[in-house]
Every structure is written in structure tokens, then in C-alpha cells.
Design an enzyme around this catalytic site. Structure first.
Site, PDB file in Angstrom:
ATOM      1  N   SER A 116       0.858  -1.176   0.000  1.00 36.16           N
ATOM      2  CA  SER A 116       0.000   0.000   0.000  1.00 36.16           C
ATOM      3  C   SER A 116       0.893   1.224   0.000  1.00 36.16           C
ATOM      4  O   SER A 116       2.059   1.155   0.412  1.00 36.16           O
ATOM      5  CB  SER A 116      -0.883   0.006   1.256  1.00 36.16           C
ATOM      6  OG  SER A 116      -1.532   1.249   1.436  1.00 36.16           O
ATOM      7  N   TYR A 118      -1.390  -0.902  10.798  1.00 35.54           N
ATOM      8  CA  TYR A 118      -1.477  -1.257   9.377  1.00 35.54           C
ATOM      9  C   TYR A 118      -0.261  -0.723   8.623  1.00 35.54           C
ATOM     10  O   TYR A 118       0.373  -1.449   7.847  1.00 35.54           O
ATOM     11  CB  TYR A 118      -2.762  -0.694   8.775  1.00 35.54           C
ATOM     12  CG  TYR A 118      -2.931  -1.002   7.308  1.00 35.54           C
ATOM     13  CD1 TYR A 118      -3.339  -2.268   6.893  1.00 35.54           C
ATOM     14  CD2 TYR A 118      -2.680  -0.038   6.337  1.00 35.54           C
ATOM     15  CE1 TYR A 118      -3.490  -2.559   5.547  1.00 35.54           C
ATOM     16  CE2 TYR A 118      -2.831  -0.321   4.995  1.00 35.54           C
ATOM     17  CZ  TYR A 118      -3.237  -1.585   4.602  1.00 35.54           C
ATOM     18  OH  TYR A 118      -3.375  -1.874   3.266  1.00 35.54           O
TER      19      TYR A 118
END
Length: 264
Positions: free
Chosen positions: A141, A154
């Protein structure tokens, strides 16, 4: 690359990016192994992909459990000898401050997003090296390069994935095996269905269709590059953040802090 009869393992294949990637590989007549905890959903996807007249196999596995990954890999290797493409896509996020999030929630994100990837690579890499061919695609990401308030765990898992991949990229030089990270911005999937995201707006005008990311994964599976950022222009933002952090970090931090306050 000709994917006909190539063996492709995709984790997190029961929805979103994983599901779309499975369909793309199936269209190219690859042998696709769908891996996820949700066997019922995998069976539904397998039935839908049968129209492409290629082999689709389902294997229910929680990749955060090393013993389950080892059993899954043993099954695949005994059946096919090795894999040609490993797509480490499984992952999830929880939106909360470090102060309020439970330690167990932080650990669970690392267990799936990072350690699950590591378990899969450790399980399949030896056979790839033995036959001197294969490619690993790690779906990270942009949050692997930019710290986002409310997403510390995350981000940590994706920063770790990117660092691990870069180290392995150098180790694999000259072996015939490659590794590429695909780093998208926000994608329109069920990622944001987690209760922690509350009433936050799910997507922005720049959010991606999972098919776009799936196309990048196909490209990555035969690419010599370490990282493919989707969309490409976001790489410039990452470069700015890394080159001029004293200017960019306050801007990024301010944007996301306002979003975090709106949740609270």
C-alpha cells in the site's frame, strides 16, 4: 509472459483485489489456487471462474497460522511441483489511535499482513530457487511509505512488507526468481467494512477499482522492478515525502488528523 498452465497462488482471494486478480490470471489460462479463510466464498468464485476453462483450486487457510500455510504449500507442491507466481494479497486494517487500539488488534494485523506473507514466501521460495524461476508479488500500500494517523499498525505491517521485499529483491539477483511490490492508494473493496472505520467516507474521488490493481499485479508478476505504485503519479508524492519530509509530513499529517478527529 505466457501464463498458460502456469501455477499461481493468490492469498486473500475471496474478495476485492484477490478475487479480481484470480479472474485476470484465469482469463490467461493459468492454474489458479484460491487461498482464504472463507471456503464458501472461494467455492463461489471457483464456480464463476470455471467459464475460463482452466484449473481453479480452492484451499481454505488462515495465513496468519504457520502450520496452516505449511500444509497449504505442501498440498500445492505435491500436486504441481512448484508455483510460478505467488501473490501475497491477504491483509486488513483497523482504524484507531495507538492509545485506544487493543494490543491484540495490533498483533492480528501484523500476523496476517506481514507474517502471513513471510510464511508463504518461506514455504514456496525453496522450490522456486530450485527450478530457478518464479515471481513473488507482494500487495502492500502507499501506507507502506507514508505514516497515517489512526493506522499505525497497518502502516507498520506494510512498511515491514516493503523493507522485507527490498532486502529479498537484492538477495534474489541472479537466481531466476523475482519479487515485486504493488502499492496502491485507496481501493474500493470491503477493506473499509471493518466496524472501526465507523461512518467515515469509504472512498475518495481518487480511489481505485480493484480491477486496476489486478492489472498491476499481472504486470508485476513478470516485472524486474521492485515496486509498482498505483496510480503512477502517487510515486511523486512518495518521493516528495522522502525528499522534503519537513514540508510534506505536516501537510499529510494535518489531512489525516482531521479525518481521525471526525471519527471521534
Amino acid at each position: 509472459m505466457n501464463y498458460n498452465k502456469k501455477v499461481v497462488v493468490i492469498t486473500g482471494a475471496s474478495s476485492g483485489i484477490g478475487e479480481q486478480s484470480a479472474e485476470k490470471f484465469a482469463q490467461l489460462h493459468a492454474i489458479v489456487i484460491l487461498v482464504s479463510r472463507n471456503e464458501e466464498k472461494l467455492q463461489q468464485i471457483s464456480s464463476r471462474l470455471s467459464k475460463y476453462q482452466t484449473t481453479i483450486l480452492v484451499y481454505a487457510c488462515d495465513i496468519s497460522k504457520k502450520d496452516q500455510v505449511d500444509k497449504m504449500a505442501k498440498f500445492v507442491i505435491e500436486k504441481f511441483g512448484s508455483v510460478d507466481v505467488l501473490v501475497n494479497n491477504a491483509g486488513f486494517g483497523i482504524y484507531d489511535t495507538v492509545e485506544k487500539i487493543k494490543v491484540e488488534e495490533m498483533e492480528s494485523q501484523m500476523s496476517t499482513n506481514f507474517f502471513g506473507m513471510m510464511y508463504c514466501i518461506k514455504a514456496f521460495l525453496p522450490k522456486m530457487l530450485e527450478k530457478r524461476s518464479g515471481h513473488i508479488v507482494n500487495v502492500a500500500s502507499v501506507a507502506g511509505s507514508v505514516g497515517i494517523p489512526g493506522m499505525a499498525s497497518y502502516c507498520a505491517s506494510k512498511f515491514a512488507m516493503l523493507g522485507f521485499s527490498e532486502s529479498l529483491y537484492h538477495e534474489l539477483k541472479g537466481t531466476g526468481v523475482g519479487i515485486t511490490v504493488v502499492s496502491p492508494i485507496m481501493v474500493r473493496t470491503n477493506f473499509f467494512d471493518h466496524v472501526s472505520f465507523g461512518k467515515m467516507p469509504r472512498y475518495s474521488s481518487t480511489s481505485l477499482d480493484p480491477k486496476t490493481v489486478a492489472n498491476a499485479i499481472i504486470k508485476a508478476s513478470s516485472s524486474p522492478r521492485l515496486e509498482i505504485v498505483v496510480p503512477q503519479f502517487v510515486r511523486f508524492v512518495i518521493w516528495l515525502k522522502q525528499t522534503l519530509p519537513y514540508i510534506i509530513n505536516p501537510i499529510i499529517g494535518g489531512i489525516f488528523r482531521r479525518s481521525l478527529k471526525s471519527k471521534i
